[in-house]
Scaffold this motif. Sequence first.
Motif, PDB file in Angstrom:
ATOM      1  N   VAL A  67       0.856  -1.195   0.000  1.00 23.29           N
ATOM      2  CA  VAL A  67       0.000   0.000   0.000  1.00 23.29           C
ATOM      3  C   VAL A  67       0.885   1.235   0.000  1.00 23.29           C
ATOM      4  CG1 VAL A  67      -1.651   1.309   1.396  1.00 23.29           C
ATOM      5  CG2 VAL A  67      -1.900  -1.153   1.173  1.00 23.29           C
ATOM      6  N   LEU A  68       0.531   2.206  -0.824  1.00 24.27           N
ATOM      7  CA  LEU A  68       1.381   3.393  -0.863  1.00 24.27           C
ATOM      8  C   LEU A  68       1.237   4.190   0.425  1.00 24.27           C
ATOM      9  CD1 LEU A  68      -0.461   6.131  -1.559  1.00 24.27           C
ATOM     10  CD2 LEU A  68      -0.592   4.970  -3.751  1.00 24.27           C
ATOM     11  N   GLU A  69       2.283   4.946   0.709  1.00 25.82           N
ATOM     12  CA  GLU A  69       2.283   5.694   1.963  1.00 25.82           C
ATOM     13  C   GLU A  69       2.240   7.192   1.687  1.00 25.82           C
ATOM     14  OE1 GLU A  69       4.158   4.349   5.702  1.00 25.82           O
ATOM     15  OE2 GLU A  69       5.673   5.805   5.102  1.00 25.82           O
ATOM     16  N   LEU A  70       1.352   7.858   2.395  1.00 28.84           N
ATOM     17  CA  LEU A  70       1.223   9.315   2.290  1.00 28.84           C
ATOM     18  C   LEU A  70       1.774   9.896   3.576  1.00 28.84           C
ATOM     19  CD1 LEU A  70      -0.213  11.783   0.762  1.00 28.84           C
ATOM     20  CD2 LEU A  70      -2.086  11.371   2.355  1.00 28.84           C
ATOM     21  N   GLU A 104      -5.470  13.282   0.326  1.00 28.19           N
ATOM     22  CA  GLU A 104      -6.287  12.230   0.945  1.00 28.19           C
ATOM     23  C   GLU A 104      -7.679  12.205   0.326  1.00 28.19           C
ATOM     24  OE1 GLU A 104      -5.914  10.967   5.162  1.00 28.19           O
ATOM     25  OE2 GLU A 104      -5.006  12.940   5.367  1.00 28.19           O
ATOM     26  N   PHE A 118      -7.321  10.364  -2.992  1.00 32.89           N
ATOM     27  CA  PHE A 118      -7.174   8.908  -2.855  1.00 32.89           C
ATOM     28  C   PHE A 118      -8.508   8.258  -2.463  1.00 32.89           C
ATOM     29  CE2 PHE A 118      -2.374   9.317  -1.816  1.00 32.89           C
ATOM     30  CZ  PHE A 118      -2.040   9.080  -3.143  1.00 32.89           C
ATOM     31  N   ILE A 169      -8.188   4.604  -4.067  1.00 38.17           N
ATOM     32  CA  ILE A 169      -6.802   4.123  -4.072  1.00 38.17           C
ATOM     33  C   ILE A 169      -6.369   3.942  -2.613  1.00 38.17           C
ATOM     34  CG2 ILE A 169      -4.400   4.677  -4.684  1.00 38.17           C
ATOM     35  CD1 ILE A 169      -5.528   6.434  -6.980  1.00 38.17           C
ATOM     36  N   TYR A 206      -4.320   3.781   0.697  1.00 39.54           N
ATOM     37  CA  TYR A 206      -3.085   4.431   1.130  1.00 39.54           C
ATOM     38  C   TYR A 206      -3.004   4.333   2.642  1.00 39.54           C
ATOM     39  CZ  TYR A 206      -5.917   8.320   2.859  1.00 39.54           C
ATOM     40  OH  TYR A 206      -6.841   9.075   3.560  1.00 39.54           O
ATOM     41  N   ARG A 207      -1.779   4.505   3.122  1.00 38.79           N
ATOM     42  CA  ARG A 207      -1.580   4.530   4.571  1.00 38.79           C
ATOM     43  C   ARG A 207      -1.038   5.911   4.914  1.00 38.79           C
ATOM     44  NH1 ARG A 207       1.716   0.515   4.698  1.00 38.79           N
ATOM     45  NH2 ARG A 207       3.666   1.662   4.738  1.00 38.79           N
ATOM     46  N   VAL A 257       4.661  11.163  -1.083  1.00 38.88           N
ATOM     47  CA  VAL A 257       4.096   9.818  -1.227  1.00 38.88           C
ATOM     48  C   VAL A 257       5.253   8.877  -1.519  1.00 38.88           C
ATOM     49  CG1 VAL A 257       2.776   8.362  -2.838  1.00 38.88           C
ATOM     50  CG2 VAL A 257       1.771  10.489  -1.967  1.00 38.88           C
ATOM     51  N   LEU A 268       5.750   5.213  -3.123  1.00 37.13           N
ATOM     52  CA  LEU A 268       5.096   4.112  -3.830  1.00 37.13           C
ATOM     53  C   LEU A 268       5.595   2.786  -3.280  1.00 37.13           C
ATOM     54  CD1 LEU A 268       5.368   5.521  -7.472  1.00 37.13           C
ATOM     55  CD2 LEU A 268       3.301   5.383  -6.054  1.00 37.13           C
TER      56      LEU A 268
END
Length: 368
Positions: free
Chosen positions: A8-11, A24, A27, A32, A34-35, A60, A62
């Motif tokens: 999971v992509l990270e923000l 946010e 997403f 999509i 995201y964490r 972000v 990936l």
Amino acid sequence: MSESNPSVLELRGSSISYFTGKMENYFRIKGIPYRFESMRFPGEVKRNKQVLGLSQMPVVQLPDGRWMTDTTKMIQWFECEYPERPIVPDDPVQAFVCYLLEDWADEWWWRPAMHYRWYYPEGARFASGHLAQEVMGGLLLPLFMKRAMLRRRQRNGYTRGDGIGPDAVLGIETDVANLFSQLERIFSVRPFLFGDRPTLADVGFAGPFFRHFALDPIPLQILRHTAPKTLEWVIRVWNSRLESAVGDLVSGIPDDIQELLKHLSRGYLPYLNANVTAVKAGKTRFTTTVDGVTYTKARTSQYRVWCLSQLRDRYHTMSCEAQTALSGVLRSTGVWDPLWSDVDLPMNDGQDSRLPFWGDHKMTMVNE
Ligand SMILES: N[C@@H](CCC(=O)N[C@@H](CS)C(=O)NCC(=O)O)C(=O)O
């Protein structure tokens, strides 16, 4: 960085940051996963500069390890990666207006949002306390010092230090009140800016609204009393998913959206042109009066020259037919002339062309 679920992509940003909130909202609307993780100062600033050329919120990461910055370019990149259920309308004229509104939301409403947060003691108390604990937890300083540092940094960087002298306060707050009443009229007749589902324009306006106007004590109070439908829209955007969205977009550019274009043609575009002139003259600060408000010693922004050039480039990529339809709307709303007034934009070679994987300029330069 947390090791959990690396697919999971990270923000990384702050839970009260303008552009983190915008991303946010995007997403969530797109579905999509995201964490979210809070950015930690000062360690991450150094890392961001190494991997992205600059440090700003959000960034972000990936799942393949690459880092990204700049919400505008990140959203465009994710739209290519996730082409189903696009956030940008198919109609090219509406698409252009969405990009224009997004730019206005990012670059113009930032200053009033910062004003309401940092000028009023209620806002500064809330935000400095929150940020000191959320992103400055690693700094070995007493809490009161962190809060004082934050207040000083933000006021010097983004309010008093970015053109808002005492004489500008009333004008800026009137500008915000006008925006609220324009939006209130729109949300009295439809749920999102362009119809029954959210578009890029709604995502753009999530920036100033979600984590500022609808969160900070003073503008939240104003919204409750003068624009409750707009307050409802803020949460509607947050809670909407294109996957389950039903309903159509309006056709063309409705009168109430044209009113927004007139508004941005009076303040934002003349400001962008004054910024272009200042950059050309090599100034780091400039004073300008737009839409009846004088901004004194505002910071020049190389990044915003690029913003203007992006809008122009977008026009040039449109078909002749779409250009004709769009130019009609832009002319009748006063956008056309200020959009093109300075032929030569003072851009650096390849400026910001590596976004979203490398940034050359922050919006306005403020020391960390
Ligand atoms: N154009 C950037 C702007 C990002 C931005 O300016 N974020 C703010 C926080 S919401 C920031 O990090 N400012 C840099 C600073 O204060 O040093 C984007 O769209 O991501």
